[in-house]
Design a protein around this motif. Structure first.
Motif, mmCIF file in Angstrom:
data_model
loop_
_atom_site.group_PDB
_atom_site.id
_atom_site.type_symbol
_atom_site.label_atom_id
_atom_site.label_comp_id
_atom_site.label_asym_id
_atom_site.label_seq_id
_atom_site.Cartn_x
_atom_site.Cartn_y
_atom_site.Cartn_z
ATOM 1 N N GLY A 90 21.828 1.152 28.612
ATOM 2 C CA GLY A 90 21.794 2.248 29.565
ATOM 3 C C GLY A 90 22.015 1.742 30.976
ATOM 4 O O GLY A 90 22.344 0.570 31.211
ATOM 5 N N VAL A 91 21.806 2.623 31.943
ATOM 6 C CA VAL A 91 22.018 2.261 33.344
ATOM 7 C C VAL A 91 21.029 1.198 33.799
ATOM 8 O O VAL A 91 21.388 0.243 34.494
ATOM 9 C CB VAL A 91 21.893 3.509 34.243
ATOM 10 C CG1 VAL A 91 21.964 3.123 35.723
ATOM 11 C CG2 VAL A 91 22.972 4.519 33.900
ATOM 12 N N ALA A 92 19.770 1.352 33.398
ATOM 13 C CA ALA A 92 18.735 0.437 33.873
ATOM 14 C C ALA A 92 17.553 0.476 32.921
ATOM 15 O O ALA A 92 17.407 1.388 32.100
ATOM 16 C CB ALA A 92 18.280 0.821 35.283
ATOM 17 N N ILE A 93 16.722 -0.544 33.036
ATOM 18 C CA ILE A 93 15.390 -0.543 32.443
ATOM 19 C C ILE A 93 14.405 -0.620 33.603
ATOM 20 O O ILE A 93 14.767 -1.041 34.709
ATOM 21 C CB ILE A 93 15.188 -1.721 31.468
ATOM 22 C CG1 ILE A 93 15.549 -3.056 32.159
ATOM 23 C CG2 ILE A 93 16.012 -1.523 30.204
ATOM 24 C CD1 ILE A 93 15.303 -4.275 31.306
ATOM 25 N N ALA B 264 21.967 -10.398 36.111
ATOM 26 C CA ALA B 264 21.295 -10.867 37.332
ATOM 27 C C ALA B 264 19.803 -10.614 37.252
ATOM 28 O O ALA B 264 18.991 -11.393 37.764
ATOM 29 C CB ALA B 264 21.886 -10.166 38.556
ATOM 30 N N ASP B 265 19.407 -9.506 36.596
ATOM 31 C CA ASP B 265 17.991 -9.148 36.428
ATOM 32 C C ASP B 265 17.234 -9.136 37.755
ATOM 33 O O ASP B 265 16.077 -9.576 37.833
ATOM 34 C CB ASP B 265 17.300 -10.087 35.432
ATOM 35 C CG ASP B 265 17.590 -9.716 33.981
ATOM 36 O OD1 ASP B 265 18.288 -8.706 33.768
ATOM 37 O OD2 ASP B 265 17.116 -10.427 33.079
ATOM 38 N N TYR C 164 18.525 -3.274 36.817
ATOM 39 C CA TYR C 164 19.763 -2.624 36.389
ATOM 40 C C TYR C 164 20.510 -3.465 35.352
ATOM 41 O O TYR C 164 20.559 -4.694 35.442
ATOM 42 C CB TYR C 164 20.649 -2.338 37.599
ATOM 43 C CG TYR C 164 20.070 -1.275 38.493
ATOM 44 C CD1 TYR C 164 20.251 0.074 38.212
ATOM 45 C CD2 TYR C 164 19.279 -1.623 39.595
ATOM 46 C CE1 TYR C 164 19.677 1.056 39.016
ATOM 47 C CE2 TYR C 164 18.703 -0.654 40.396
ATOM 48 C CZ TYR C 164 18.914 0.686 40.098
ATOM 49 O OH TYR C 164 18.335 1.652 40.889
ATOM 50 N N ASN C 165 21.066 -2.784 34.359
ATOM 51 C CA ASN C 165 21.912 -3.422 33.352
ATOM 52 C C ASN C 165 23.319 -3.546 33.934
ATOM 53 O O ASN C 165 23.943 -2.544 34.279
ATOM 54 C CB ASN C 165 21.960 -2.592 32.072
ATOM 55 C CG ASN C 165 20.611 -2.532 31.379
ATOM 56 O OD1 ASN C 165 19.870 -3.512 31.372
ATOM 57 N ND2 ASN C 165 20.294 -1.392 30.795
ATOM 58 N N GLU C 166 23.803 -4.768 34.046
ATOM 59 C CA GLU C 166 25.085 -5.007 34.707
ATOM 60 C C GLU C 166 26.116 -5.673 33.804
ATOM 61 O O GLU C 166 27.252 -5.893 34.214
ATOM 62 C CB GLU C 166 24.860 -5.880 35.950
ATOM 63 C CG GLU C 166 23.932 -5.253 36.970
ATOM 64 C CD GLU C 166 23.538 -6.195 38.096
ATOM 65 O OE1 GLU C 166 23.081 -5.707 39.132
ATOM 66 O OE2 GLU C 166 23.713 -7.424 37.928
ATOM 67 N N ASN C 167 25.735 -5.992 32.557
ATOM 68 C CA ASN C 167 26.652 -6.737 31.691
ATOM 69 C C ASN C 167 26.608 -6.186 30.270
ATOM 70 O O ASN C 167 26.468 -6.928 29.304
ATOM 71 C CB ASN C 167 26.282 -8.225 31.711
ATOM 72 C CG ASN C 167 27.365 -9.096 31.087
ATOM 73 O OD1 ASN C 167 28.440 -8.638 30.753
ATOM 74 N ND2 ASN C 167 27.060 -10.372 30.909
#
Length: 355
Positions: free
Chosen positions: A18-21, A60-61, A84-87
């Motif tokens: 998803g977009v983010a955790i 990046a976390d 944010y989930n970026e990968n």
């Protein structure tokens, strides 16, 4: 059931692709100094993409905090944050839309919700544990005020176990947090990886400086809370406290912790008696199963009930116990912070003196 804890409560949200955790922490007392660099450093320890012994998924976390902190101190209000989930590579899972992966949570989640989120593990993915590590880092800031510390290291990988006493200095600098036999453990992981397979591991966690008296009998026992927290980590199949399973093979004369004028003469109990901390170090061992995501042909069912053969794609840890050791530290911190505040609620003067 997306919230953990009573007085110190962490609620998490988000899916692996998803977009983010993220999470919300309720119960952090006001006036605690918040070191966000320390929080970030704890998250970085769990981050993938840093070695061949973990998933190549490199995120990046970076934590972004939205509330609950002002001028470097907690305000006593909820601390909200996101990572944010970026990968994401959701396309790696497109072929899994209608099938259930062996050893995963897919089948159970579908039976419960009748929805198949095929983007990796979705809510069940270990990606969510980054939020627990962040929550545990905030808990550490509270525990530091009371002189309580928690550390974890890898005791065994597959058939490779340490010999002698755990080497915590080695674990602090090891890529795999090994407490000994580091090169043999690395070889065991790489052998499994090169065979498109995975391997299990065990993790030792020690909490030191824990005051006597933490725990809420009869149904809020410290040992039960710790076991529940550790069993709630993805892939953990067994938890031991103190002597653990070995206690079932001992006599009372061997397992009892005698006392002298300076306190306990041994610590077979692992720092907990009657569900309440004894003041001795709390000793825990968690056993992680092999990563179920392996790159070999496997048999399963699809949503129509037909038998299917499938092969996974994606980026996965060959040994989840390695990064799982960081999560174990976080979960123990969360339990201890919660128990400390529960205990202090009947001893308010201790908090008043601190703050």
């Amino acid at each position: 059931m997306n919230s953990f804890g009573n007085k110190f409560r962490l609620t998490t949200f988000g899916e692996s692709h998803g977009v983010a955790i993220g999470g919300v922490i309720d119960g952090m007392p006001s006036g605690v100094k918040i070191d966000l660099e320390l929080v970030q450093s704890e998250i970085n320890r769990r981050r993938g993409g840093q070695s061949v012994y973990a998933t190549p998924r490199a995120e990046a976390d970076r934590i972004e905090v939205f509330s609950g902190i002002f001028e470097g101190f907690s305000t006593g209000t909820p601390i909200g944050f996101a990572i944010y989930n970026e990968n994401q590579k959701s396309k790696d899972y497109e072929s899994l839309r209608d099938i259930f992966r062996a050893g995963h949570a897919d089948w159970g989640y579908y039976q419960k919700y009748a929805v198949r989120d095929h983007r990796g593990g979705g809510r069940a993915s270990a990606r969510e544990t980054a939020v627990r590590v962040a929550g545990g880092a905030f808990a550490r800031l509270l525990l530091d005020s009371f002189g309580v510390s928690v550390k974890s290291g890898v005791l065994s990988v597959g058939s490779v176990d340490i010999s002698g006493e755990p080497d915590w200095d080695l674990a602090a600098r090891s890529e795999i947090f090994a407490l000994g036999a580091e090169e043999a453990m690395k070889a065991e992981i790489m052998n499994a990886r090169n065979a498109h397979d995975s391997v299990g591991a065990s993790v030792l966690t020690i909490a030191q400086g824990v005051m006597a008296g933490l725990g809420e009998p009869l149904y809020g026992r410290l040992d039960a809370a710790l076991a529940s927290a550790l069993m709630g980590i993805n892939g953990v199949k067994a938890v031991e406290i103190g002597e653990g399973v070995r206690a079932s093979r001992l006599r009372g004369s061997e397992n009892n912790d005698n006392m002298g004028e300076n306190g306990f003469l041994s610590n077979h109990s692992g720092g907990i008696l009657g569900g309440i901390s004894s003041g001795e170090p709390i000793v825990l061992k968690s056993h992680f199963k092999p990563t179920p995501s392996i790159f070999k042909p496997q048999m399963t069912l699809d949503k129509t009930g037909a038998v299917r053969e499938y092969e996974l794609r994606g980026r996965h840890d060959p040994c989840i116990g390695v990064r799982g050791s960081v999560v174990a530290t976080a979960m123990v911190r969360l339990v201890l912070a919660d128990m400390l505040l529960l205990n202090a609620s009947s001893k308010l003067e201790s908090l008043q003196k601190l703050y």
